[in-house]
Each structure stands twice: as structure tokens, then as C-alpha cells.
Design a protein around this motif. Structure first.
Motif, PDB file in Angstrom:
ATOM      1  N   ASP A 186       4.636  -9.660  -4.535  1.00 33.48           N
ATOM      2  CA  ASP A 186       4.153  -8.316  -4.189  1.00 33.48           C
ATOM      3  C   ASP A 186       2.807  -7.987  -4.843  1.00 33.48           C
ATOM      4  N   PHE A 187       2.265  -8.921  -5.611  1.00 31.73           N
ATOM      5  CA  PHE A 187       0.977  -8.636  -6.235  1.00 31.73           C
ATOM      6  C   PHE A 187       0.043  -9.850  -6.161  1.00 31.73           C
ATOM      7  N   MET A 188       0.272 -10.842  -7.000  1.00 33.74           N
ATOM      8  CA  MET A 188      -0.684 -11.954  -7.072  1.00 33.74           C
ATOM      9  C   MET A 188      -0.835 -12.672  -5.734  1.00 33.74           C
ATOM     10  N   PHE A 189       0.294 -12.827  -5.018  1.00 29.10           N
ATOM     11  CA  PHE A 189       0.238 -13.584  -3.769  1.00 29.10           C
ATOM     12  C   PHE A 189       0.645 -12.729  -2.582  1.00 29.10           C
ATOM     13  N   MET A 191       0.537 -11.063   0.758  1.00 31.71           N
ATOM     14  CA  MET A 191      -0.272 -11.493   1.895  1.00 31.71           C
ATOM     15  C   MET A 191      -0.620 -10.323   2.804  1.00 31.71           C
ATOM     16  N   ASP A 192      -1.110  -9.240   2.236  1.00 26.08           N
ATOM     17  CA  ASP A 192      -1.535  -8.147   3.108  1.00 26.08           C
ATOM     18  C   ASP A 192      -3.042  -7.955   3.056  1.00 26.08           C
ATOM     19  N   ASN A 193      -3.635  -8.325   1.953  1.00 27.22           N
ATOM     20  CA  ASN A 193      -5.074  -8.155   1.813  1.00 27.22           C
ATOM     21  C   ASN A 193      -5.578  -9.231   0.876  1.00 27.22           C
ATOM     22  N   LYS A 194      -6.848  -9.171   0.498  1.00 25.09           N
ATOM     23  CA  LYS A 194      -7.381 -10.225  -0.370  1.00 25.09           C
ATOM     24  C   LYS A 194      -6.466 -10.422  -1.582  1.00 25.09           C
ATOM     25  N   PRO A 195      -6.089 -11.686  -1.818  1.00 25.68           N
ATOM     26  CA  PRO A 195      -5.088 -11.926  -2.869  1.00 25.68           C
ATOM     27  C   PRO A 195      -5.635 -11.681  -4.269  1.00 25.68           C
ATOM     28  N   PRO A 202      -5.592 -18.060  -1.752  1.00 25.15           N
ATOM     29  CA  PRO A 202      -6.011 -18.600  -0.453  1.00 25.15           C
ATOM     30  C   PRO A 202      -5.364 -19.939  -0.119  1.00 25.15           C
ATOM     31  N   TRP A 205      -2.071 -18.941   1.291  1.00 21.66           N
ATOM     32  CA  TRP A 205      -2.329 -18.301   2.584  1.00 21.66           C
ATOM     33  C   TRP A 205      -2.615 -19.367   3.653  1.00 21.66           C
ATOM     34  N   THR A 229       5.021  -7.973   6.187  1.00 18.93           N
ATOM     35  CA  THR A 229       3.928  -8.297   5.252  1.00 18.93           C
ATOM     36  C   THR A 229       4.294  -9.380   4.245  1.00 18.93           C
ATOM     37  N   TYR A 230       5.391 -10.069   4.486  1.00 17.04           N
ATOM     38  CA  TYR A 230       5.759 -11.148   3.571  1.00 17.04           C
ATOM     39  C   TYR A 230       5.969 -12.430   4.370  1.00 17.04           C
TER      40      TYR A 230
END
Lengths: 506, 184
Positions: A186-189, A191-195, A202, A205, A229-230
Motif C-alpha cells: 500500500d505504499f512502497m510498491f 501500483m496506483d501512481n509513481k512508486p 518499476p 510494475w 488498484t492492487y
């Protein structure tokens, strides 16, 4: 803002350190060997995320979306006025699993959780260790809540179980899943916006893109169902057949909480049902609400049709699951509970459930309970709420109901039909969890009346009131027309809200 | 002396600690703030519903991921130093290593900025990556010979080592916390 002294800070750090370091120590101390009594009834909670009762033919919807649910209803108790605790997964799930309203559990924010005092009384702990407790939170939001209770769960199936593709990292941290989920997926990885992870983000991703592009999509004209979003893809066939075959293998007695992601968006109907409901049927047009996103009627109609087709698709697979469980004799010694965590709305300019609105489509959810060996249908019309599930199951399995529970045993299962009882649904995702609810919507159902209170959205606080017996579509606001009833309900709602806020009021 | 240096074998072309530290400092100075910025951006949301302890744990996971990332990225210039002839990279490890990191991670930042669930995956950028990598390498070798640039980069890299006094201990403590939480 109050200042924190150096002494207080050191105390806080000292107190926090063991909790940060040893999350599983308490579960070690509490865990004993399971000693099950197979004569006790099993309990299966099968929850479909974002399934509105208003879009199910079993509740009178004109499209045949749920023919297999209707078949299930033939030997079940059907609750016609069942409400969720909130209008999205976090509060909806928390209400069901803790027996408390969101203003008590404080599970009100995106990715939020249940406060520790309430978490201790979760449904898994209440079932105790004589039951084998299994959880399968396929929805990631549900994962935020359920993984909080992991110490009380014997089998925790990852969200990717029965899936086609799963790139979640927190599953590699089973002993610290809740915070690994928050920190990594939910934070570092996320996948909703720039990681937040500049290098590995990436990479993850790209691998996910490569793998998802290779997935076969036969049978799904709009692509495979997936989490919004996951990184989770699945097919309805695999999901339902996995769940169907799982149950007969469990050690008895068992309690399972199966939180299935469909029919949550994106709506991916199978080819059998895709475009099935291009039928010229239009729901009654309703005025656009000032707090809605202002979607056009044509967009809402199109989204509703896709949603209905997706429900019909999952209902088809549910039919196969029913057959399988009937063959395996699951219904003979199990309570099977079909419900949802919240609904979905396609009216008044609002789509789906990310909304401050609490009209019935987004909070009126299905509840059907099949008791062991039940052969006939029973209908209950009194208002009930998700918070009632926990006390009901405790009563049915001969366990004590946690004192903190705000629900009551359901009519038909130890409770009585009480039309004068008040139940609540709370929406406050933009309000801090540990502060009084200043920006929120609260709906109170009492008898046939429903009062909706809006506060903190700009302008004056406002109320709406509907008589759901005569005005199921909530079109005729009776708040100004029935001042006496409105005043009584308003005072009760505001007093209850005030009491709920008390621990957070300075 | 010159002949002797030219004879360095693979193992001898592994950069020494005093060469590695400044380059690692450049990596740290780019990777940690990227995550930290996002951490502080999310902090206001976490404060809505998380305890200080929970936020601290999220921070430790972030530091561990960053630690792994920085070590992985450091392998790139080290590998180049080992594989390429000594004069090409090893002799100017700090200058060329720093340049490689600045340009490489700079491109990665650009790439990351194009990632969004709402938009299609930036396949065009992926297709261009080999060409961009080649261009970065060419720039590293071309610019690496410019004296004043090398001086600036050396100075910068050496000054950035100050951050290692914070990042390394905090990352190691974080690693310990994450390990303990996942073992016990």
C-alpha cells in the motif's frame, strides 16, 4: 496543539518498542492446540464485495441477476432491510467482524483499521480455539482489517489464492502481514501512481505488466476480473471452484470468513452474460445530489448494466458452488451466510461507492442465512445491520457475546423483530479516525423511517428523511413535512453521535 | 608504476572502500529522499488512522527497501569497474560512477513519473531504454574525461557522504526491526 514533553516522549517510545518488535508474541502465548468438537455446527460467511441488495432479483430487482441466490433463498432466512455499517469496505467489513459501528471501531479511513480495544473482540477470537478459523480476504481493503486479527485466525488464505496472478509482497511476511501490507503493497510498491520505491517499484510494475499481458482472457470479453488498484487477477470459475472445494476439506467445526472481491469494479462479466442486459430497461431518474460527482444518466445506466451483468456472472458460478456444497452435504451441519460489506449506487449523479451519500443502493445489502438442514424459506422485514452478525453467530454456537458488541441477535436466530430499534450506517472517510466526526454522513434506520445527516461538507448541516415503506426510491424528503418524527429521530441520531465521539473529544 | 596498475586483474579492479563510499553516497542521496518525500506525503493520511508505532514500522520497511535498492544500484558501477579495462572506469571510479548513477537514476525517476494505474503502461519508454542506456554510457565516458566536471562530481560525492552517517545506522536498525518482527 498540545506539546509533548521529553519525559512523555521517552515513555511513549519505551511503550511502543515491544509492540513494534514483537507483534506475534501475544499470539504465541494465547495459542493452544485446536480441540474441535465435530458435532458443533460449522459457520460459513460468504461475502460478496460491493453487492447491493437493490440490484438482486432475489430482492425484487427487475433484471434476473441472481437466480441462484433465489434458489439458495428457498431454504434460507432472507432479511429484507439489512444494512451495512458503512458505504465502503473498511467500515463495512469492520462492522461485521467486530460487531461495532464504524464510529466505535474507528475503521473509517481508506486503508484504515480497527482501534486495539475493539480489535480484541473480533469475531475470530470470539469463536475461540475450539473452532478452526479460516479467513480469505480477497479484497485488499478487507485485508487491512482481517490481517489485524491474524493472531486469532488458524488459516489465513492470501488474497491471491484461487487467482491467476498475484504480485503482492506482504504475503511473504506472514508474521507481520498487516504492517507489511501497509508498508509494501500500500505504499512502497502501491501500483496506483509513481512508486515510492524508485528502483524496485518499476521492476515490479514491469514484471506485473508482462505477466498480466500473458494471461488468457477467454470467456471474458472485457478482460479478466481483477482488483482495482492492487496486482491481483482472477477468473470467477477458479475463484468459486476453489472456494467450493476448500470447505469440505476443513477440520470441523470451522468458521470461515470468505470475502470475495466480485462484483466490485471493474465489472468484468463473462461472455455468457456480457451485453445480456441490453434490454431497454431504465431505472427511475432521480435528481442529481449536490455531493455527487455529477455523472450523466447515460454513464450511470451503462455502468449499472455492466454491474448487473457481472452480478449475473458471479451468480452463475455461485450456482455451481451451491451444487457442489449440496453434493458434499455442507448444508446439513453448517450455517451459510450470504452477505456483502456495502452496496453500489448508480443514481443522483453518483456511481459506485466512493461517495458521501448513504442512499439505500449503497448501504442496503443482502443477508440470507441458511441454517443446518433448513428446508423452507423465511422472510424477515425488520431493519437489521452488519453489526448483528457477530452476536448472532455467538448465540448460535453457544458462545458469549462480547459486551462491547453494538449488535443484537438477528430475528429468526435468537432475536426478535424489533421495528423500533435504531440501526446506523456511518461514512466518514475524510475525517481523522481519532477525532470527533466533523465531516461525515450518518444514516439512521428506525422502523420504516430513514434519516440521513450530512455534516462538514460546506454549507449548513442538513437532514433528509424518507419513509421506505411508501417511498423505496427515497425521492420524497419528509424531513420538513413531518417535524415531530424528524425532531425525535434527529435528537436520537445526534445524541448517539455525540456519545460515540466522546472518547475523542477534548 | 603505470605498467603495474594496468596489470590489475578482475579482483584488483573491485573499487576500494574510499572509492565506493562517495559513489554510494550519491546513490543514497537520490534514492532515500525519493521515498522520504512520498512518506511525508502519505504521513498526513496515516496520522488519520495509525498509531505512532505503526507509522514507525512502515518507516522501517521503507528504510530496508531503500537499503536493498542502494546496494543493488551500487553493483552497477562496481560491475563496470570490474569488467571494463582499468583505464576506462576503475581509474576514475568516483567521477564516472557518480555520473552513471546521476544519469541512470535520473532516467529511472523520469520513468517512474510515467507510471500510473489510470494510464497505459509506458511501453514506449521501455522500448527506448536500451538506447537511453547506451546514451547514458556514452555520456559517462565522454563527460568523465572533462576535468572540471570530474572535480565537481568528486567534491559533490565526497560531501554527500555526510548522509551515510544517518542512513546506514537507521537502515541497519530498521533491518533489525523488520527481521525481529518477521522471525518471532
Amino acid at each position: 496543539m498540545s506539546k509533548i514533553s521529553r519525559r512523555s516522549f521517552l515513555k511513549l517510545v519505551g511503550a511502543a518498542t515491544p509492540a513494534i518488535l514483537f507483534p506475534a508474541v501475544t499470539s504465541w502465548a494465547e495459542r493452544n492446540l485446536n480441540q474441535g468438537d465435530a458435532s458443533k455446527p460449522n459457520v460459513i460467511v460468504l461475502l460478496f464485495d460491493a453487492m447491493s441488495a437493490r440490484n438482486l432479483s432475489v430482492y425484487g430487482y427487475p433484471r434476473p441477476t441472481s437466480t441462484n441466490l433465489e434458489r439458495f433463498a428457498d431454504h434460507a432466512t432472507v432479511y429484507h432491510s439489512h444494512y451495512s455499517g458503512g458505504n465502503y469496505t473498511i467500515p463495512g467489513t469492520a462492522s461485521l467482524l467486530t460487531g461495532t459501528y464504524p464510529w466505535t471501531s474507528r475503521a473509517i479511513n481508506y486503508s484504515g483499521g480497527v482501534v486495539p480495544g475493539v480489535a480484541e473482540n473480533n469475531i475470530f477470537r470470539a469463536f475461540g480455539e475450539d473452532y478452526h478459523r479460516l479467513a480469505f480476504p480477497q479484497s485488499m481493503m478487507a485485508n487491512f482489517i482481517v490481517s489485524q486479527f491474524k493472531a486469532d485466525i488458524d488459516t489465513f488464505l492470501p488474497a491471491g489464492a484461487f487467482g491467476k496472478l498475484d504480485s503482492l509482497l506482504s504475503e511473504y511476511f506472514p508474521k507481520d502481514q498487516n504492517l507489511a501490507l501497509r508498508a509494501l503493497d500500500d505504499f512502497m510498491f502501491k501500483m496506483d501512481n509513481k512508486p515510492a520505491s524508485m528502483v524496485l517499484g518499476p521492476v515490479q510494475w514491469s514484471l506485473y505488466y508482462r505477466d498480466s499481458a500473458r494471461l488468457p482472457t477467454e470467456g471474458y470479453p472485457r478482460g479478466l476480473p481483477h482488483n482495482v488498484t492492487y496486482p491481483l487477477y482472477f477468473s470467477l470459475e477458479d475463484l468459486f471452484s476453489g472456494v467450493a472445494s476448500l470447505i469440505p476439506t476443513l477440520p470441523k467445526p470451522f468458521f470461515t470468513y470468505l470475502h470475495l472481491y466480485p462484483p466490485h469494479a471493474p465489472y468484468r462479466a463473462s461472455d455468457r452474460f456480457d451485453s445480456k442486459f441490453i434490454d431497454g430497461w431504465w431505472p427511475e431518474a432521480k435528481p442529481v445530489h449536490r455531493l455527487s460527482d455529477g455523472f450523466s444518466e447515460s454513464k450511470l445506466t451503462s455502468a449499472r448494466r455492466s454491474y448487473d451483468e457481472y452480478i449475473a456472472s458471479l451468480d452463475w458460478e455461485f450456482g455451481k458452488l451451491l451444487d457442489s456444497w449440496e453434493d458434499a452435504g455442507v448444508f446439513e451441519n453448517s450455517y451459510v451466510i450470504i452477505t456483502s460489506d456495502h452496496g453500489e449506487i448508480f443514481e443522483r449523479g453518483e456511481a459506485r461507492h466512493t461517495t458521501p451519500l448513504l442512499y439505500d443502493p449503497v448501504v442496503h445489502i443482502p443477508l440470507l442465512i441458511s441454517a443446518p438442514g433448513q428446508k423452507t424459506r423465511r422472510d424477515i422485514y425488520a431493519p437489521t445491520n452488519a453489526v448483528d452478525i457477530l452476536p448472532t453467530l455467538m448465540q448460535l454456537t453457544g458462545k458469549s457475546i462480547p459486551a462491547e458488541s453494538e449488535g443484537k441477535p438477528l430475528p429468526g436466530f435468537g432475536g426478535v423483530e424489533d421495528f423500533e430499534r435504531s440501526t446506523f450506517t456511518v461514512e466518514a472517510k475524510r475525517n481523522p479516525a481519532f477525532a470527533p466526526l466533523k465531516q461525515a454522513t450518518v444514516a439512521m434506520r428506525k422502523g420504516n423511517q430513514k434519516l440521513i445527516y450530512y455534516t462538514g461538507y460546506g454549507g449548513k448541516n442538513s437532514f433528509e428523511m424518507y419513509d421506505l415503506e411508501k417511498d423505496l426510491e427515497e425521492l420524497n424528503d419528509l424531513y420538513p413535512a413531518r417535524p415531530a418524527v424528524a425532531k425525535r429521530m434527529r435528537e436520537e441520531l445526534l445524541e448517539t453521535l455525540l456519545a460515540a465521539d466522546k472518547p475523542y473529544t477534548k | 608504476m603505470h605498467e603495474k596498475v594496468l596489470d590489475l586483474n578482475f579482483a584488483q579492479r573491485i573499487p576500494k572502500l574510499e572509492q565506493l563510499v562517495p559513489v554510494y553516497a550519491v546513490i543514497v542521496a537520490m534514492i532515500y529522499p525519493w521515498s522520504l518525500l512520498r512518506f511525508f506525503w502519505r504521513l498526513s493520511s496515516w496520522l488519520y488512522f495509525s498509531t505512532v508505532g505503526e507509522i514507525a514500522v512502515i518507516f522501517t520497511y521503507m528504510m530496508v527497501v531503500n537499503l536493498i535498492e542502494t546496494i543493488l544500484v551500487l553493483l552497477a558501477p562496481v560491475l563496470m569497474s570490474v569488467l571494463l579495462p582499468q583505464k576506462w572506469f576503475y581509474d576514475k571510479f568516483i567521477t564516472k560512477g557518480s555520473l552513471l548513477i546521476l544519469l541512470g537514476l535520473g532516467y529511472l525517476m523520469y520513468f517512474d513519473n510515467h507510471l500510473s494505474f489510470a494510464a497505459p503502461f509506458p511501453l514506449d519508454l521501455v522500448y527506448w531504454t536500451p538506447a537511453i542506456a547506451a546514451a547514458i554510457l556514452a555520456l559517462v565516458f565522454l563527460l568523465g574525461w572533462i576535468g572540471f566536471l570530474g572535480k565537481i562530481l568528486n567534491e559533490l560525492a565526497n560531501r554527500l557522504t555526510i548522509f551515510l552517517y544517518i542512513s546506514i545506522p537507521v537502515s541497519l536498525i530498521s533491518l533489525l526491526v523488520v527481521l525481529v518482527r518477521n522471525i518471532f
